[in-house]
Design an enzyme around this catalytic site. Structure first.
Site, mmCIF file in Angstrom:
data_model
loop_
_atom_site.group_PDB
_atom_site.id
_atom_site.type_symbol
_atom_site.label_atom_id
_atom_site.label_comp_id
_atom_site.label_asym_id
_atom_site.label_seq_id
_atom_site.Cartn_x
_atom_site.Cartn_y
_atom_site.Cartn_z
ATOM 1 C CG LEU A 11 -1.827 -1.190 1.412
ATOM 2 C CD1 LEU A 11 -2.801 -0.932 2.566
ATOM 3 C CD2 LEU A 11 -2.590 -1.522 0.134
ATOM 4 C CB ALA A 13 -2.870 4.974 -2.221
ATOM 5 N NE ARG A 18 0.490 10.953 10.057
ATOM 6 C CZ ARG A 18 0.255 9.719 10.511
ATOM 7 N NH1 ARG A 18 0.499 9.428 11.771
ATOM 8 N NH2 ARG A 18 -0.198 8.771 9.709
ATOM 9 C CG ASP A 108 4.020 3.954 6.199
ATOM 10 O OD1 ASP A 108 3.872 2.729 6.327
ATOM 11 O OD2 ASP A 108 3.334 4.791 6.817
ATOM 12 C CE1 TYR A 354 35.067 17.319 -13.288
ATOM 13 C CE2 TYR A 354 35.749 18.460 -15.286
ATOM 14 C CZ TYR A 354 34.857 17.647 -14.603
ATOM 15 O OH TYR A 354 33.753 17.157 -15.250
HETATM 16 C C1 UD1 Z 1 -1.446 2.044 10.174
HETATM 17 C C2 UD1 Z 1 -2.362 1.068 10.897
HETATM 18 C C3 UD1 Z 1 -1.928 0.963 12.357
HETATM 19 C C4 UD1 Z 1 -0.486 0.528 12.427
HETATM 20 C C5 UD1 Z 1 0.433 1.431 11.576
HETATM 21 C C6 UD1 Z 1 1.788 0.803 11.462
HETATM 22 C C7 UD1 Z 1 -4.584 1.124 9.832
HETATM 23 C C8 UD1 Z 1 -5.961 1.662 9.907
HETATM 24 N N1 UD1 Z 1 -3.746 1.509 10.813
HETATM 25 O O1 UD1 Z 1 -1.626 3.333 10.748
HETATM 26 O O2 UD1 Z 1 -2.739 0.027 13.055
HETATM 27 O O3 UD1 Z 1 -0.054 0.494 13.769
HETATM 28 O O4 UD1 Z 1 -0.094 1.591 10.255
HETATM 29 O O5 UD1 Z 1 2.699 1.656 10.804
HETATM 30 O O6 UD1 Z 1 -4.280 0.367 8.934
HETATM 31 N N2 UD1 Z 1 -2.620 3.965 2.618
HETATM 32 C C9 UD1 Z 1 -3.209 3.870 1.375
HETATM 33 N N3 UD1 Z 1 -4.455 4.379 1.213
HETATM 34 C C10 UD1 Z 1 -5.155 4.966 2.209
HETATM 35 C C11 UD1 Z 1 -4.547 5.080 3.481
HETATM 36 C C12 UD1 Z 1 -3.278 4.565 3.652
HETATM 37 O O7 UD1 Z 1 -2.611 3.323 0.452
HETATM 38 O O8 UD1 Z 1 -6.291 5.381 1.969
HETATM 39 C C13 UD1 Z 1 -1.260 3.414 2.794
HETATM 40 C C14 UD1 Z 1 -0.225 4.464 3.118
HETATM 41 O O9 UD1 Z 1 0.413 4.899 1.928
HETATM 42 C C15 UD1 Z 1 0.748 3.735 4.037
HETATM 43 C C16 UD1 Z 1 -0.107 2.656 4.670
HETATM 44 O O10 UD1 Z 1 -1.276 2.522 3.887
HETATM 45 O O11 UD1 Z 1 1.786 3.113 3.304
HETATM 46 C C17 UD1 Z 1 -0.472 3.000 6.117
HETATM 47 O O12 UD1 Z 1 -1.213 4.211 6.138
HETATM 48 P P1 UD1 Z 1 -0.981 5.293 7.277
HETATM 49 O O13 UD1 Z 1 -1.947 6.394 7.039
HETATM 50 O O14 UD1 Z 1 0.445 5.628 7.390
HETATM 51 O O15 UD1 Z 1 -1.477 4.476 8.555
HETATM 52 P P2 UD1 Z 1 -1.065 4.697 10.068
HETATM 53 O O16 UD1 Z 1 -1.878 5.803 10.634
HETATM 54 O O17 UD1 Z 1 0.388 4.778 10.198
HETATM 55 CA CA CA Z 2 2.088 4.795 8.731
#
Ligand code: UD1
Ligand code: CA
Length: 448
Positions: A11, A13, A18, A108, A354
């Site tokens: 994932l 997207a 932040r 991430d 150089y």
């Molecule tokens: C998420 C988890 C959390 C976990 C943490 C670990 C969920 C709801 N929460 O939180 O339980 O402890 O990761 O790092 O899953 N992404 C998409 N599409 C979206 C939203 C997110 O592709 O609509 C992708 C982001 O690019 C990212 C990943 O999903 O790579 C996680 O999303 P992020 O918003 O960072 O979740 P956290 O709040 O960190």
């Molecule tokens: Ca995250």
């Protein structure tokens, strides 16, 4: 017995709000490569059968990075960022009919090791329906908390924003790495995930409680906190960089290189260092650098896309830019910049020079202050210096130009025509001397 095939969905997207950046989060660099590359490499190293990536609209650059690693890699677009469950849904064409298990990785979470994907895979092969990699940390802020029943079985995940004070005190967190026994299990669970929560998002983490309610086999495996750090901010990016650097330094030392002050040497994800290489303090390795056995790198060097041959000696204060190729036993000394050039065995460029778009023959000696004038403001031109040639200090070699084997260039020359082998070329103005002039000059000055 044939192994159950595994599909990994990465994932990527999320907007990464932040990070406060115009660059998509997964494109930020860690040890010289985008975060996404680290995750994809871990999945590849774990030998998962299929990989696909979910990106946001307009994230062509992200798709490009994924396809750069594997041109056939399917990339799906999540139209609106409505949460991690919604993101997984975007890839349903990949998993709905997939005859195997499915692993979700977050783009991430770049420190993930292939071995950990392996343990997840093993649990799924044993028959688990849903497996989550958890980890314990003293500072669980921002992570989803794992809820266990009294027997220690995983029964749910609570996102921080939805957690009670009591739940927030839990230090066992969700790494985000999750596996599903089959494409069908995942499809069924996703269909039941809603968005009635603090963020109004479709949380993939809700799959756990739904699976429990449906009597499925849910499990938690413990991972290491330093492996599952999620990068959400610049501070976390720096933390991940520090952890990755420590890992890379340990690896090159384990393979036989001496790092005098490891914490001051910065490596890239793909840096290759041979045995008995000595690296003094404060050296930076950008991507694409190879250092062969026995080379010595003195302090304060900067390398990108360069090859350093066996027993070469480089620095202090040397800069090797893309396409610098140093042969065996070559020497490149202080304040020397080399770009897109080859140095054959034993060639020396010791001081303040150089060298660009140049080939230097074996054992040639390039004097202090030599400049290859490779650019005329429009195009780049090549300089060829033959084996055993000697370029006197403070010379300019105006390319395109060839210096023959064994030729000498007198100090301070501006060479714009080819020099024959074994000849001496010089363009120096004749020296003139006026006896007593200085004394007369001083006398005149004091009289004023
Ligand atoms: C998420 C988890 C959390 C976990 C943490 C670990 C969920 C709801 N929460 O939180 O339980 O402890 O990761 O790092 O899953 N992404 C998409 N599409 C979206 C939203 C997110 O592709 O609509 C992708 C982001 O690019 C990212 C990943 O999903 O790579 C996680 O999303 P992020 O918003 O960072 O979740 P956290 O709040 O960190
Ligand atoms: Ca995250």
């Amino acid at each position: 017995m044939t192994q159950t095939p595994v599909l990994a969905i990465v994932l990527a997207a999320g907007k990464g709000t932040r990070m406060k950046s115009d660059t998509p989060k997964v494109m930020h660099a860690l040890a010289g490569a985008p975060l996404l590359v680290h995750v994809l490499s871990a999945a590849k190293a774990a030998s998962v059968e299929e990989i696909c990536v979910v990106v946001g609209p307009g994230m062509d650059e992200v798709a490009g990075v994924a396809r750069g690693l594997d041109p056939g890699l399917p990339v799906f677009v999540q139209r609106e960022q409505r949460g991690t469950a919604d993101a997984v849904k975007a890839a349903q064409d990949a998993f709905a009919g997939f005859a195997g298990s499915v692993i979700i990785l977050y783009g991430d979470t770049p420190l993930l090791r292939p071995e950990t994907i392996g343990t997840l895979r093993a649990a799924l092969a044993e028959g688990a329906d849903l497996v989550v990699i958890g980890f314990e940390t003293e500072d669980p802020t921002g992570y989803g908390r794992l809820l266990l029943d009294e027997c220690g079985t995983l029964i749910g995940i609570r996102e921080e924003k939805d957690a009670s004070a009591e739940e927030r005190a839990i230090k066992l967190c969700n790494s985000g790495i999750m596996g599903f026994g089959s494409g069908k299990t995942l499809t069924d669970l996703l269909a039941r995930i809603g968005n009635a929560n603090a963020k109004g998002e479709f949380y993939l983490t809700d799959a756990v409680a739904l699976a429990r309610a449906g009597g499925l086999d849910t499990r938690m495996l413990r991972g290491e906190a330093d492996e599952v750090l999620g990068v959400n901010s610049r501070a976390e990016l720096a933390q991940a960089e520090a952890a990755m650097q420590a890992r890379l330094r340990d690896k090159v030392m384990a393979e036989g290189a001496t790092l005098v002050a490891p914490e001051t040497v910065f490596l890239s994800h793909d840096t290759k260092i041979g045995r008995d290489v000595i690296i003094e303090p404060n050296v930076f390795f950008g991507p694409g650098v190879v250092v062969e056995d026995g080379a010595t790198i003195h302090s304060f060097c900067h390398f990108v896309d360069a090859h350093i041959g066996p027993n070469a000696e480089v620095g202090p204060y040397a800069r090797l830019r893309p396409g610098a190729e140093l042969g065996p036993n070559t020497k490149v000394g202080n304040f020397v910049e080399i770009k897109k050039s080859q140095l054959a065995e034993g060639a020396k460029v010791n001081h303040l020079t150089y060298i660009g778009d140049t080939s230097i023959g074996a054992r040639a000696n390039i004097g202090a202050g030599t400049i290859t004038c490779n650019y005329d403001g429009v195009a780049k031109h090549r300089t060829e210096i033959g084996a055993g040639a000697f370029i006197g200090s403070n010379s300019s070699l105006v390319a395109p130009v060839k210096i023959g084997e064994g030729a000498y260039v007198g100090s301070g020359s501006v060479i714009s025509k080819d020099v024959s082998p074994d000849a001496l070329a010089l363009t120096r103005a004749p020296q003139e001397e006026r006896p007593g002039w200085a004394a007369r000059f001083r006398k005149r000055q004091t009289r004023k």
